[in-house]
Enzyme design. Structure first.
Site, PDB file in Angstrom:
ATOM      1  N   HIS A 160       0.861  -1.198   0.000  1.00  0.00           N
ATOM      2  CA  HIS A 160       0.000   0.000   0.000  1.00  0.00           C
ATOM      3  C   HIS A 160       0.889   1.237   0.000  1.00  0.00           C
ATOM      4  O   HIS A 160       1.957   1.252   0.610  1.00  0.00           O
ATOM      5  CB  HIS A 160      -0.908   0.009   1.241  1.00  0.00           C
ATOM      6  CG  HIS A 160      -2.065   0.956   1.103  1.00  0.00           C
ATOM      7  ND1 HIS A 160      -1.954   2.303   1.386  1.00  0.00           N
ATOM      8  CD2 HIS A 160      -3.318   0.757   0.693  1.00  0.00           C
ATOM      9  CE1 HIS A 160      -3.122   2.876   1.158  1.00  0.00           C
ATOM     10  NE2 HIS A 160      -3.958   1.974   0.728  1.00  0.00           N
ATOM     11  N   ASP A 208      -8.068  -4.970  -0.337  1.00  0.00           N
ATOM     12  CA  ASP A 208      -8.545  -5.821  -1.440  1.00  0.00           C
ATOM     13  C   ASP A 208      -8.232  -7.289  -1.261  1.00  0.00           C
ATOM     14  O   ASP A 208      -8.696  -8.117  -2.048  1.00  0.00           O
ATOM     15  CB  ASP A 208      -7.921  -5.320  -2.755  1.00  0.00           C
ATOM     16  CG  ASP A 208      -8.448  -3.945  -3.108  1.00  0.00           C
ATOM     17  OD1 ASP A 208      -7.630  -3.025  -3.301  1.00  0.00           O
ATOM     18  OD2 ASP A 208      -9.681  -3.790  -3.134  1.00  0.00           O
TER      19      ASP A 208
HETATM   20  C1  SDX Z   1      -6.090   0.325  -3.051  1.00  0.00           C
HETATM   21  O1  SDX Z   1      -4.146   4.683  -1.993  1.00  0.00           O
HETATM   22  C2  SDX Z   1      -5.165   4.130  -1.457  1.00  0.00           C
HETATM   23  O2  SDX Z   1      -5.609   4.505  -0.392  1.00  0.00           O
HETATM   24  C3  SDX Z   1      -5.791   3.002  -2.249  1.00  0.00           C
HETATM   25  C4  SDX Z   1      -6.855   2.185  -1.543  1.00  0.00           C
HETATM   26  C5  SDX Z   1      -8.124   2.984  -1.308  1.00  0.00           C
HETATM   27  O3  SDX Z   1      -8.853   2.654  -0.370  1.00  0.00           O
HETATM   28  O4  SDX Z   1      -8.422   3.871  -2.147  1.00  0.00           O
HETATM   29  O5  SDX Z   1      -6.354   1.739  -0.289  1.00  0.00           O
HETATM   30  C6  SDX Z   1      -7.252   0.959  -2.374  1.00  0.00           C
HETATM   31  O6  SDX Z   1      -5.792   0.670  -4.158  1.00  0.00           O
HETATM   32  C7  SDX Z   1      -5.283  -0.707  -2.294  1.00  0.00           C
HETATM   33  C8  SDX Z   1      -4.072  -1.240  -3.121  1.00  0.00           C
HETATM   34  C9  SDX Z   1      -4.568  -2.322  -4.068  1.00  0.00           C
HETATM   35  N1  SDX Z   1      -3.476  -2.689  -5.021  1.00  0.00           N
HETATM   36  C10 SDX Z   1      -2.882  -3.887  -4.929  1.00  0.00           C
HETATM   37  O7  SDX Z   1      -3.098  -4.718  -4.058  1.00  0.00           O
HETATM   38  C11 SDX Z   1      -1.883  -4.149  -6.073  1.00  0.00           C
HETATM   39  C12 SDX Z   1      -0.599  -4.767  -5.496  1.00  0.00           C
HETATM   40  N2  SDX Z   1       0.133  -3.716  -4.766  1.00  0.00           N
HETATM   41  C13 SDX Z   1       1.121  -2.930  -5.448  1.00  0.00           C
HETATM   42  O8  SDX Z   1       1.054  -2.847  -6.807  1.00  0.00           O
HETATM   43  C14 SDX Z   1       1.640  -1.752  -4.660  1.00  0.00           C
HETATM   44  O9  SDX Z   1       1.892  -2.200  -3.395  1.00  0.00           O
HETATM   45  C15 SDX Z   1       0.782  -0.501  -4.627  1.00  0.00           C
HETATM   46  C16 SDX Z   1       0.425  -0.025  -5.994  1.00  0.00           C
HETATM   47  C17 SDX Z   1      -0.445  -0.732  -3.821  1.00  0.00           C
HETATM   48  C18 SDX Z   1       1.612   0.602  -3.928  1.00  0.00           C
HETATM   49  O10 SDX Z   1       2.659   0.893  -4.776  1.00  0.00           O
HETATM   50  P1  SDX Z   1       3.741   2.031  -4.374  1.00  0.00           P
HETATM   51  O11 SDX Z   1       3.352   2.751  -3.157  1.00  0.00           O
HETATM   52  O12 SDX Z   1       4.041   2.818  -5.598  1.00  0.00           O
HETATM   53  O13 SDX Z   1       4.983   1.169  -3.951  1.00  0.00           O
HETATM   54  P2  SDX Z   1       6.039   0.573  -4.936  1.00  0.00           P
HETATM   55  O14 SDX Z   1       5.350  -0.010  -6.142  1.00  0.00           O
HETATM   56  O15 SDX Z   1       7.105   1.587  -5.142  1.00  0.00           O
HETATM   57  O16 SDX Z   1       6.606  -0.677  -4.090  1.00  0.00           O
HETATM   58  C19 SDX Z   1       7.672  -0.506  -3.169  1.00  0.00           C
HETATM   59  C20 SDX Z   1       8.497  -1.799  -3.304  1.00  0.00           C
HETATM   60  C21 SDX Z   1       8.921  -2.083  -4.751  1.00  0.00           C
HETATM   61  O17 SDX Z   1      10.125  -2.846  -4.690  1.00  0.00           O
HETATM   62  P3  SDX Z   1      11.554  -1.996  -4.917  1.00  0.00           P
HETATM   63  O18 SDX Z   1      11.411  -1.317  -6.267  1.00  0.00           O
HETATM   64  O19 SDX Z   1      11.630  -1.044  -3.768  1.00  0.00           O
HETATM   65  O20 SDX Z   1      12.593  -3.094  -4.897  1.00  0.00           O
HETATM   66  O21 SDX Z   1       7.680  -2.927  -2.898  1.00  0.00           O
HETATM   67  C22 SDX Z   1       7.500  -3.818  -4.023  1.00  0.00           C
HETATM   68  C23 SDX Z   1       7.838  -3.007  -5.269  1.00  0.00           C
HETATM   69  O22 SDX Z   1       8.298  -3.881  -6.294  1.00  0.00           O
HETATM   70  N3  SDX Z   1       6.089  -4.203  -4.012  1.00  0.00           N
HETATM   71  C24 SDX Z   1       5.629  -5.444  -4.227  1.00  0.00           C
HETATM   72  C25 SDX Z   1       4.241  -5.352  -4.096  1.00  0.00           C
HETATM   73  N4  SDX Z   1       3.886  -4.088  -3.829  1.00  0.00           N
HETATM   74  C26 SDX Z   1       5.036  -3.373  -3.779  1.00  0.00           C
HETATM   75  N5  SDX Z   1       6.291  -6.618  -4.503  1.00  0.00           N
HETATM   76  C27 SDX Z   1       5.491  -7.720  -4.669  1.00  0.00           C
HETATM   77  N6  SDX Z   1       4.124  -7.704  -4.550  1.00  0.00           N
HETATM   78  C28 SDX Z   1       3.490  -6.553  -4.290  1.00  0.00           C
HETATM   79  N7  SDX Z   1       2.160  -6.532  -4.171  1.00  0.00           N
END
Ligand code: SDX
Length: 431
Positions: free
Chosen positions: A315, A372
């Site tokens: 998140h 989710d």
């Molecule tokens: C919602 O913002 C809100 O409030 C949203 C929400 C709402 O109520 O409106 O809460 C609803 O959208 C919840 C999120 C639902 N999405 C998912 O579950 C999709 C999976 N999650 C990711 O794609 C990710 O965690 C996000 C998009 C939710 C957040 O992405 P960020 O904040 O841009 O973080 P990032 O992508 O920069 O990740 C940081 C690190 C990265 O690794 P490095 O580049 O630092 O090595 O964590 C890793 C990412 O690769 N990472 C994951 C991961 N999520 C982040 N690795 C594996 N699996 C994952 N799910």
């Protein structure tokens, strides 16, 4: 004493004020940054950028706190209806019983959908994704409810104020959106379209419109109504997430409420945002059909060269457990138990959670289950098709989008227009 932050640049020193919120969050106010220094900031995804001051929702990502107008969501889920929470988010306080009765009656008054809008709906192919249909129909509501989009002339004798218009737009959308949402479900199932049953509560009516079958007595199921009430409350607002920021920035150009929310529906559809609840179930099904080899998929999620991500994990703000995930996980157990359903993907979800929470990669990157991760398991148990899950998210988020749009409009924020650093070809002439 007023606090400030100092920036040293090009041999000069600049002071910018620090602003502090009611929960002691602090921000550097850079309103004058470009005028004074010529600099802009660079912050892809706005990870460090606040674009408004808001009184609606407070969340503390480090401590897993979520409150609507100061009330914690777990207390609201236990003690209040979704319609109470809708009123709280939009008008700032929980309603008295008279206020709630009037609000519910005003919503019921608007529970008709123009038959020509139904013709538009029926023209969509059955295979159309319901989020695309909903975004289109929400925009189409403008044509059938022009009052929201055209400014009432100040010479208008009826004396309709802007506040009247906002209230009418609000009750109309709260009334019609659940109807058109239920149509998308019924179209997928090949069922005749339903209308509101104004004898039922707001949440019961949503269940009725979605699940009532023709020529059969509809019997309310409290397990379903209570689960829906909890899910709708938990999805109702979440401060400046992607879709809410979209609603705000579209509204900042003075586009109308419905046009802004139609854009927000599009943003919510994305699989990194509200579309994740559909992606979670598709992921769990994939793992189940691949012999439930959880270790294989945890490794894939950690592998930078592999596009696979653990959907429902991570998140932007929560670097601890999403408080909503905890409540939904408990509700999932309750619903499956009460409905006597044994869903193997729930067991897979729990095993994934346990392994991920004890894995160095997820611990170090502070990746926890989000809202989710478990919600789709409940929707599935209620007989809702996977492609409808993000519609259920939108049904909950409507009041948050309305409240945030109203706050943006009332605060006279300037039109949203971020800057950029240009890095393309410098000037050249056609040879
Ligand atoms: C919602 O913002 C809100 O409030 C949203 C929400 C709402 O109520 O409106 O809460 C609803 O959208 C919840 C999120 C639902 N999405 C998912 O579950 C999709 C999976 N999650 C990711 O794609 C990710 O965690 C996000 C998009 C939710 C957040 O992405 P960020 O904040 O841009 O973080 P990032 O992508 O920069 O990740 C940081 C690190 C990265 O690794 P490095 O580049 O630092 O090595 O964590 C890793 C990412 O690769 N990472 C994951 C991961 N999520 C982040 N690795 C594996 N699996 C994952 N799910």
């Amino acid at each position: 004493m007023d606090k400030s932050a100092k920036i040293e640049y090009n041999g000069k020193s600049y002071d910018f004020p620090i602003i502090t919120g009611s929960e002691n969050e602090e921000a550097i106010d850079i309103n004058k940054l470009r005028a004074e220094t010529g600099l802009i900031t660079y912050d892809p995804g706005y990870k460090n950028t606040g674009h408004c001051i808001s009184n609606i929702t407070y969340l503390d990502g480090e401590n897993g706190i979520l409150r609507y107008r100061g009330y914690s969501v777990d207390e609201l889920c236990e003690k209040k209806s979704f319609l109470d929470v809708v009123y709280l988010l939009i008008f700032g306080d929980l309603p008295s019983s008279d206020q709630l009765t009037k609000f519910q009656n005003d919503i019921r008054e608007e529970a008709l959908v123009d038959e020509d809008l139904k013709k538009i709906f029926k023209s969509f192919p059955r295979s159309a994704h319901p989020m695309g249909v909903l975004s289109s129909l929400t925009s189409a509501l403008i044509a059938f409810n022009p009052l929201n989009e055209t400014k009432i002339s100040i010479h208008d004798k009826k004396g309709i104020t802007e506040d009247d218009k906002m209230y009418m737009s609000t009750v109309r959308l709260l009334s019609k959106f659940p109807i058109i949402s239920s149509w998308t479900l019924r179209k997928i199932k090949g069922l005749p379209l339903n209308y509101s049953n104004n004898k039922l509560s707001y949440t019961e009516n949503i269940a009725y419109m979605m699940f009532a079958l023709p020529n059969r007595e509809y019997i309310q199921n409290d397990v379903i109504t209570n689960a829906l009430n909890t899910l709708l409350i938990l999805h109702a607002d979440h401060e400046q997430n992607c879709s809410t920021s979209t609603v705000r920035i579209v509204g900042s150009s003075y586009a109308g409420l419905y046009a802004s929310i139609s854009a927000g529906i599009g943003a919510l559809w994305g699989r990194l945002h509200g579309g994740a609840n559909q992606a979670v179930i598709e992921m769990l099904e994939l793992i189940k059909n691949d012999g439930s080899d959880i270790d294989k998929y945890i490794s894939k999620a950690k592998d930078k060269s592999d596009p696979f991500r653990l959907m429902g994990f991570g998140h932007r703000v929560y670097k601890n457990f999403d408080p909503r995930a905890k409540i939904i996980k408990k509700a999932a157990d309750q619903v499956l138990n009460d409905l006597g359903i044994n869903d193997p993907v729930l067991d897979i979800a729990k095993s994934i959670e346990e392994k991920a929470l004890n894995d160095e990669y997820f611990i170090e990157k502070k990746l926890y289950p989000n809202v989710d991760f478990y919600s789709g398991i409940i929707y599935r148990a209620l007989g809702i098709p996977t492609e409808m899950f993000t519609v259920m998210f939108a049904l909950g988020r409507i009041p948050g989008w309305i409240a945030q749009w109203k706050e943006m409009r009332d605060s006279n924020n300037p039109i949203g227009r971020p800057r950029q650093i240009y890095n393309g070809p410098t000037h050249r002439t056609i040879s």
